[in-house]
Design an enzyme around this catalytic site. Structure first.
Site, short mmCIF file in Angstrom:
data_model
loop_
_atom_site.label_atom_id
_atom_site.label_comp_id
_atom_site.label_asym_id
_atom_site.label_seq_id
_atom_site.Cartn_x
_atom_site.Cartn_y
_atom_site.Cartn_z
N THR A 32 17.85 -51.79 31.69
CA THR A 32 19.28 -51.85 31.36
C THR A 32 19.53 -51.75 29.87
O THR A 32 20.69 -51.81 29.43
CB THR A 32 19.90 -53.17 31.88
OG1 THR A 32 19.18 -54.27 31.33
CG2 THR A 32 19.88 -53.22 33.39
N SER A 35 14.84 -55.37 35.54
CA SER A 35 15.18 -56.22 34.39
C SER A 35 15.67 -57.56 34.89
O SER A 35 15.95 -57.75 36.07
CB SER A 35 16.26 -55.55 33.52
OG SER A 35 17.51 -55.56 34.17
N LYS A 88 12.59 -58.46 21.29
CA LYS A 88 12.41 -57.57 20.15
C LYS A 88 13.07 -58.04 18.85
O LYS A 88 12.84 -57.43 17.80
CB LYS A 88 12.95 -56.17 20.50
CG LYS A 88 14.46 -56.12 20.69
CD LYS A 88 14.92 -54.68 20.91
CE LYS A 88 16.44 -54.59 20.95
NZ LYS A 88 16.92 -53.21 21.06
N SER A 128 6.21 -48.95 22.05
CA SER A 128 5.77 -49.82 20.98
C SER A 128 6.82 -49.84 19.87
O SER A 128 7.98 -49.48 20.10
CB SER A 128 4.41 -49.36 20.44
OG SER A 128 3.94 -50.22 19.43
N LYS A 159 6.80 -52.06 13.90
CA LYS A 159 6.42 -53.41 13.45
C LYS A 159 5.06 -53.85 13.97
O LYS A 159 4.53 -54.88 13.55
CB LYS A 159 7.51 -54.40 13.85
CG LYS A 159 8.84 -54.13 13.14
CD LYS A 159 9.99 -54.91 13.71
CE LYS A 159 11.28 -54.57 12.98
NZ LYS A 159 11.67 -53.15 13.10
N VAL A 170 15.70 -47.25 16.47
CA VAL A 170 16.47 -46.29 17.27
C VAL A 170 17.93 -46.37 16.85
O VAL A 170 18.56 -47.43 16.90
CB VAL A 170 16.34 -46.59 18.78
CG1 VAL A 170 17.20 -45.62 19.58
CG2 VAL A 170 14.88 -46.48 19.20
N THR A 206 19.76 -57.41 3.35
CA THR A 206 18.69 -58.38 3.14
C THR A 206 17.89 -58.06 1.87
O THR A 206 17.48 -58.96 1.15
CB THR A 206 17.75 -58.46 4.35
OG1 THR A 206 17.23 -57.15 4.63
CG2 THR A 206 18.50 -58.98 5.57
N GLU A 209 10.58 -60.35 8.02
CA GLU A 209 11.09 -59.00 7.74
C GLU A 209 10.29 -58.33 6.63
O GLU A 209 9.89 -58.97 5.65
CB GLU A 209 12.56 -59.09 7.33
CG GLU A 209 13.31 -57.79 7.38
CD GLU A 209 14.82 -58.00 7.23
OE1 GLU A 209 15.57 -57.25 7.88
OE2 GLU A 209 15.24 -58.90 6.49
#
Length: 337
Positions: free
Chosen positions: A14, A39, A90, A129, A132, A173, A196, A258
């Site tokens: 979804t 899901s 994620k 994948s 990260k 994405v 950031t 991050e």
């Protein structure tokens, strides 16, 4: 590759990728036997079901389940030919705060899926994948690296089972749920865009190109490859300028886990990385096929020793105007500045 008459299951179906993948399959292979959306979020399944009512799309099945639940997953895989694994926790900062939950989904879920696919006689599995996962510094990336290793190593335990497992790794994405572009579009009405770090860069890919990559892996993977696309990078300040040129760009500091730049291929990966043209392929250190045949079949060229693919050192960059066009074409057709 022809998916007419075949059955496909998408974990995390979804999400943004699931929506784009289902749309592509229905457009190009309308006689697909089954598309199973697996899901755990019933609200998202309900909303997606409104787009694909059973009377018009009888091939689509909505299956509530969690990749943590092996028995439920195994039942859902009955009669399935191909599996796309898109389910994951994620969000980097949420994973940092809830590490055990991230491990259960991203690692335990991958283990369950490998076992279930082997037992269900699935033909091919492609796992999604993330950049990260290369030289990870946060828990999300670390769990996805482990997940990648589990899917790649699964080819070594299949025995005489002809199933193949492969992985596709790509960058942010454009326009996906929780990504920076829809976040900035929403925040610009407040007149301030939180940054950031002003030096930050990221790889970027459209949903359509992400789907292309998965279809490529389904058709061409020999088993054990980790495919990486050749895609452009963007500078976070250029994204902010493209979306809110009149907004204040307020630097708020890095969030937990991050990075300033992302990497999809590390210098250590260069020992096993081959250039296939549109993609790189990181090959497994142990493979069940002949390397020379693979190189000849794909006209593959080994990358230079020490090669790495880093968003801050990329050869291709999208400009402010190109970002605006991409947003209009792939995120919001009504977008304007």
């Amino acid at each position: 590759m022809n998916f007419n008459g075949k059955s496909i299951l998408i974990t995390g179906g979804t999400g943004s990728f699931g929506h784009a993948f289902v749309e592509r399959i229905l457009n190009e292979w309308p006689d697909v036997e089954r598309l199973v959306i697996y899901s755990r979020d019933e609200q998202k399944q309900y909303e997606m079901e409104q787009l694909y009512p059973h009377q018009k799309y009888p091939m689509i099945r909505f299956f509530i389940g969690d990749v943590r639940d092996y028995n439920r997953l195994r039942r859902a895989l009955n009669g399935i030919d191909y599996v796309i694994h898109a389910a994951a926790m994620k969000h980097v900062h949420i994973a940092e705060y809830n590490p055990d939950e991230c491990v259960k989904t991203n690692i335990g879920g991958a283990e369950n899926l490998v076992r279930a696919c082997l037992e269900a006689n699935v033909k091919k599995v492609v796992a999604l994948s993330t950049d990260k996962a290369a030289a990870p510094i946060n828990l999300y990336g670390a769990t996805k690296l482990v997940s990648d290793k589990l899917f790649i190593a699964a080819n070594n335990i299949r025995g005489k089972n002809p199933i193949t497992f492969s992985v596709v790794r790509y960058g942010n994405v454009m326009g996906s749920n929780g990504s920076v572009i829809p976040f900035f579009i929403k925040k610009r009405n407040e007149g301030v865009l939180p940054i950031t770090n002003e030096h930050m860069t990221r790889f970027t890919i459209t949903l359509e190109d992400g789907v292309d990559m998965v279809l490529h892996a389904l058709e061409h993977a020999w088993g054990g490859e980790l495919f990486v696309p050749k895609i452009p990078s963007y500078r976070i300040m250029d994204v902010a300028e493209a979306i809110g040129p009149e907004c204040e760009k307020k630097v708020i500091g890095l969030r937990p886990g991050e990075k300033i730049h992302e990497e999809m291929i590390t210098s250590s990966d260069s020992f096993y990385t081959y250039d296939l043209g549109d993609y790189y392929s990181i090959l497994p250190s142990q493979h069940m096929w002949d390397l020379d045949e693979y190189i000849d079949h794909f006209n593959a060229r080994k990358v230079d020793l020490g090669f790495r693919y880093n968003s801050g050192e990329n050869d291709e960059w999208v400009t402010v105007e190109e970002i605006r066009k991409l947003i209009k074409d792939h995120v919001d057709p009504n977008f304007s500045v």
